[in-house]
Write a protein that holds these residues in place. Sequence first.
Motif, PDB file in Angstrom:
ATOM      1  N   PHE A 243       0.830  -1.206   0.000  1.00 37.78           N
ATOM      2  CA  PHE A 243       0.000   0.000   0.000  1.00 37.78           C
ATOM      3  C   PHE A 243       0.862   1.252   0.000  1.00 37.78           C
ATOM      4  N   ALA A 244       1.973   1.201   0.746  1.00 36.44           N
ATOM      5  CA  ALA A 244       2.873   2.351   0.787  1.00 36.44           C
ATOM      6  C   ALA A 244       3.461   2.630  -0.591  1.00 36.44           C
ATOM      7  N   MET A 245       3.846   1.565  -1.294  1.00 34.67           N
ATOM      8  CA  MET A 245       4.389   1.729  -2.638  1.00 34.67           C
ATOM      9  C   MET A 245       3.339   2.277  -3.592  1.00 34.67           C
ATOM     10  N   PHE A 246       2.136   1.705  -3.509  1.00 37.50           N
ATOM     11  CA  PHE A 246       1.043   2.153  -4.373  1.00 37.50           C
ATOM     12  C   PHE A 246       0.751   3.630  -4.123  1.00 37.50           C
ATOM     13  N   SER A 247       0.781   4.017  -2.856  1.00 40.88           N
ATOM     14  CA  SER A 247       0.505   5.407  -2.502  1.00 40.88           C
ATOM     15  C   SER A 247       1.604   6.339  -2.995  1.00 40.88           C
ATOM     16  N   ALA A 248       2.876   5.894  -2.867  1.00 41.82           N
ATOM     17  CA  ALA A 248       3.988   6.722  -3.331  1.00 41.82           C
ATOM     18  C   ALA A 248       3.916   6.926  -4.843  1.00 41.82           C
ATOM     19  N   ILE A 249       3.597   5.860  -5.556  1.00 37.42           N
ATOM     20  CA  ILE A 249       3.449   5.980  -7.003  1.00 37.42           C
ATOM     21  C   ILE A 249       2.247   6.849  -7.334  1.00 37.42           C
ATOM     22  N   GLY A 250       1.196   6.728  -6.520  1.00 34.51           N
ATOM     23  CA  GLY A 250       0.033   7.589  -6.707  1.00 34.51           C
ATOM     24  C   GLY A 250       0.377   9.058  -6.542  1.00 34.51           C
ATOM     25  N   ALA A 251       1.300   9.343  -5.604  1.00 29.24           N
ATOM     26  CA  ALA A 251       1.719  10.732  -5.406  1.00 29.24           C
ATOM     27  C   ALA A 251       2.457  11.256  -6.633  1.00 29.24           C
ATOM     28  N   LEU A 252       3.302  10.399  -7.217  1.00 27.76           N
ATOM     29  CA  LEU A 252       3.977  10.786  -8.455  1.00 27.76           C
ATOM     30  C   LEU A 252       2.964  11.003  -9.572  1.00 27.76           C
ATOM     31  N   GLY A 253       1.972  10.107  -9.611  1.00 29.49           N
ATOM     32  CA  GLY A 253       0.921  10.247 -10.603  1.00 29.49           C
ATOM     33  C   GLY A 253       0.135  11.528 -10.421  1.00 29.49           C
ATOM     34  N   ALA A 254      -0.046  11.920  -9.160  1.00 23.33           N
ATOM     35  CA  ALA A 254      -0.754  13.171  -8.888  1.00 23.33           C
ATOM     36  C   ALA A 254       0.022  14.363  -9.435  1.00 23.33           C
ATOM     37  N   GLY A 255       1.353  14.308  -9.292  1.00 22.09           N
ATOM     38  CA  GLY A 255       2.179  15.373  -9.854  1.00 22.09           C
ATOM     39  C   GLY A 255       2.040  15.433 -11.372  1.00 22.09           C
ATOM     40  N   LEU A 256       2.046  14.266 -12.007  1.00 22.25           N
ATOM     41  CA  LEU A 256       1.856  14.218 -13.453  1.00 22.25           C
ATOM     42  C   LEU A 256       0.472  14.726 -13.836  1.00 22.25           C
ATOM     43  N   HIS A 257      -0.529  14.321 -13.054  1.00 22.25           N
ATOM     44  CA  HIS A 257      -1.903  14.773 -13.292  1.00 22.25           C
ATOM     45  C   HIS A 257      -1.974  16.305 -13.291  1.00 22.25           C
ATOM     46  N   MET A 258      -1.365  16.918 -12.301  1.00 23.84           N
ATOM     47  CA  MET A 258      -1.416  18.370 -12.200  1.00 23.84           C
ATOM     48  C   MET A 258      -0.676  19.038 -13.362  1.00 23.84           C
TER      49      MET A 258
END
Length: 368
Positions: A243-258
Amino acid sequence: MIPRSLELAVVIPTFNERENVPVLIAKLDQALEGRAWEAIFVDDDSPDGTADAARELARIDGRVRVIQRIGRRGLSSACIEGMCATAAPAVAVIDGDLQHDETLLPKMLDALQADATLDVVIGSRFVEGGGTGEWDRDRVAKSALATRLSRGVLKDGLTDPMSGFFMIRSDVMRGLAPLLSGIGFKILLDIMTASPRPLKFRELPYVFRIREAGESKLDHVVAMEYLIALYDRMFGRFVPVRFAMFSAIGALGAGLHMAVLWLFFIGAGLGFIVATAIATLAAMTFNFFLNNALTYRDRRLKGAKALVSGWLSFCAVCAVGAVANVGVAAFLHDVQHGYWAFSALAGILVGAVWNFALSSRFTWGRYK
């Protein structure tokens, strides 16, 4: 004549080591002469036919066994399966690349048989008499750094916690198996830190050899897996590592999203809803491929067909989250009268909850 009781199982995790299979068995036959042993190859469905090469030997040598794993990968988990698949009282782990010194195995076995209180015997490159062979300065420095990092979870004076060459009592291993994470390449570190009691160990020196055939498995992903394994031992009981890995990648994805949203909404002047939908798709695609490479590396999808199918599955199971993402973002954007960044982030948070639960179950969960 009554056959001798099985003394030792040698577990050999492999991936693309076909050329080394017969050479290693010949070396084991010579090193363990007079001992009752078996070799268990645990192969992660190597495309070069490593499992077939081991089976060819098994047809003429009953001491050779093969476990071919389909749909899952990872050195640590392969070692666990192999070590739990023997009736021998002692089990050793040795690499299939011939870089470990198999002549040390009889001394390891003698040490276990001579001392009933001893749990593990470890081949060490860093005690007196051992060495790293022809490693360059960069690799020596990386190994030293990894060893220092391990001190955060391992405080027993072990000089070579990164060693992949060791022997353990089978009953001890079976007792620890349910507690092991099976993450990454450093199974010894997993074993030593998972035990509820300090394991009594002895280190024996050996010199690491250079690889003669095949390709090294060392890469940046292996280093990442080591850090993940350390995280799991230090914090995994609070926040599961996947879950921690998924969340960290999600944070990177959020940066890309923005970034994509800014590009299309502010830069290109598209409507907010359209720009958000494009940004969501871009982030979803980015998250899929990075999660496939890291979060779910042990059961990652391979090949163009599997990747396309997996990407479509990932998009499908995250559709609810994506719809919620766009809907919430659009609603808040209207309410906030153009405060687009806050609206977008709120949409991302709502969608993230669904993404992990649904993708874990339907995209990669079927490969458990």
